[in-house]
Write an enzyme that holds these catalytic residues in place. Structure first.
Site, mmCIF file in Angstrom:
data_model
loop_
_atom_site.group_PDB
_atom_site.id
_atom_site.type_symbol
_atom_site.label_atom_id
_atom_site.label_comp_id
_atom_site.label_asym_id
_atom_site.label_seq_id
_atom_site.Cartn_x
_atom_site.Cartn_y
_atom_site.Cartn_z
ATOM 1 N N THR A 12 -7.941 21.575 -7.207
ATOM 2 C CA THR A 12 -7.054 21.593 -8.378
ATOM 3 C C THR A 12 -6.581 20.206 -8.774
ATOM 4 O O THR A 12 -6.390 19.912 -9.952
ATOM 5 C CB THR A 12 -5.812 22.474 -8.067
ATOM 6 O OG1 THR A 12 -6.270 23.775 -7.763
ATOM 7 C CG2 THR A 12 -4.863 22.554 -9.244
ATOM 8 N N SER A 58 -13.388 26.879 -2.578
ATOM 9 C CA SER A 58 -13.939 28.167 -2.147
ATOM 10 C C SER A 58 -15.455 28.058 -1.953
ATOM 11 O O SER A 58 -16.067 28.913 -1.320
ATOM 12 C CB SER A 58 -13.627 29.252 -3.167
ATOM 13 O OG SER A 58 -12.229 29.404 -3.236
HETATM 14 N N1 ASP Z 1 -8.902 26.797 -5.923
HETATM 15 C C1 ASP Z 1 -8.463 25.461 -5.607
HETATM 16 C C2 ASP Z 1 -9.357 24.922 -4.502
HETATM 17 O O1 ASP Z 1 -9.150 25.235 -3.364
HETATM 18 C C3 ASP Z 1 -7.029 25.475 -5.196
HETATM 19 C C4 ASP Z 1 -6.463 24.112 -4.859
HETATM 20 O O2 ASP Z 1 -7.072 23.092 -5.061
HETATM 21 O O3 ASP Z 1 -5.342 24.068 -4.391
HETATM 22 O O4 ASP Z 1 -10.278 24.209 -4.785
#
Ligand code: ASP
Length: 340
Positions: A12, A58
């Site tokens: 993010t 992910s």
């Molecule tokens: N979905 C994002 C990731 O893990 C969440 C984050 O960066 O906090 O890449």
């Protein structure tokens, strides 16, 4: 002047909202830098390596962990520390994996990311990034203050293999209830010196790149039946992480114990960790865990799930003999476990 290598994998921190679809998508590193002009004021040289494919964490996998370990190895001598920008979703898995893959580490590897993109007005990314760099370059008597794989998030520094993501919407995304935080950032950066591991003098960095992901997970619940347990234990894997109740307890039903015993006799390593996030497994404390100990289930003590899975992958790559995997599963290798 210290030199820090920032490795950008995604997450993010480096995402932007698509103006049309409103979906968060990764941006490149230059766009991140544009949002943090303060970086230039830090008293250190900053080098950047951006992964070609920027990912949401992910999509992280052991192949990328190997690339990360290789990148650290080839840039180890000329850098004083490393900051890895990574999505928070699987950050604790990557930090745990790297803690096992990097033996005799003498320099800080600080993972960080954020809950809001760096371009967002209320972002938590800037503080996380700036302080992660401060920690990566912090030295005392010429030695790094935190020669460990860590996660820095929301003013706290955690040992990577002790932390897990527990909150998806607060800035305070991580916790490490079974081990104290290594440092805290406030008006001053306060290092908890007695809780930080120190490397043995003169040992060279060793990279273990051969992770074997043949690991299954058996999470127990009241009512779980032989079909499900059998399907998991019969999977084509060499290791099983079993998430049990309380202090490591399971049903004493004979069908269950018999299935575990059969899997162990066939050469599988089964490690017992608790579904409780705080506390430790005590094999043999209750009748409901005594048999597990007798049939050769490994004691995972107070390991996090992330640590247990990645440690199993690491040990399966190191040893063919299940007895060795079991032995080291129960041994403290990188500060990931409190053997009681
Ligand atoms: N979905 C994002 C990731 O893990 C969440 C984050 O960066 O906090 O890449």
């Amino acid at each position: 002047m210290s030199q820090i290598l920032i490795i950008y994998t995604g997450g993010t921190i480096g995402m932007m909202s698509d103006p049309v679809t409103k979906v968060l998508k990764p941006i490149n590193f230059e766009q991140i830098m544009d949002n943090v002009p303060e970086l230039e004021k830090l008293n250190c040289r900053i080098k950047v390596h951006s992964f070609e494919e920027i990912i949401d964490s992910s999509n992280m996998n052991p192949e990328i962990w190997s690339q990360l370990a290789g990148l650290i190895e080839s840039n180890y001598d000329e850098n004083d520390g490393f900051v890895i920008l990574h999505g928070s979703d699987t950050m604790a898995y990557t930090a745990s994996a790297l803690s096992f893959m990097l033996e005799n580490l003498e320099k800080p590897i600080i993972f960080t990311g954020s809950q809001l993109p760096i371009s967002a007005i209320r972002t938590d990314a800037k503080e996380n990034l700036m302080t992660a760099i401060e920690i990566a370059k912090a030295k005392k008597n010429e030695r790094s203050r935190v020669p460990e794989v860590c996660i820095y998030f929301d003013y706290k520094l955690f040992r990577g293999n002790r932390a897990f993501k527990y909150n998806s919407s607060k800035f305070e995304a991580f916790r490490s209830p079974n081990y104290p935080i290594l440092a805290e950032s406030g008006v001053h950066l306060k290092f908890n010196v007695n809780d930080i591991r120190q490397p043995l003098d003169g040992e060279k960095l060793i990279i273990h790149n051969n992770l074997v992901s043949e690991v299954a997970v058996l999470k127990l619940y009241p009512g779980i039946g032989p079909k499900v347990v059998e399907a998991i234990l019969n999977a084509d894997v060499r290791g099983v992480v079993m998430e049990t109740f309380g202090a490591g307890n399971t049903t004493t039903d004979s069908w269950f114990i018999d299935l575990l015993e059969k899997a162990i006799k066939e050469g599988k390593v089964i490690v017992d960790i608790s579904q409780c996030k705080v506390g430790t497994v005590e094999l043999g404390r209750y009748e409901t865990s005594k048999q597990l100990k007798d049939i050769g289930v490994a004691n995972g003590y107070d390991m996090t799930f992330e640590s247990a899975v990645t440690k199993m992958m690491y040990l399966l790559g190191e040893f063919d003999d299940p007895a060795m995997v079991k032995h080291y599963m129960e041994t403290d290798l990188r500060g990931e476990i409190t053997v009681s």
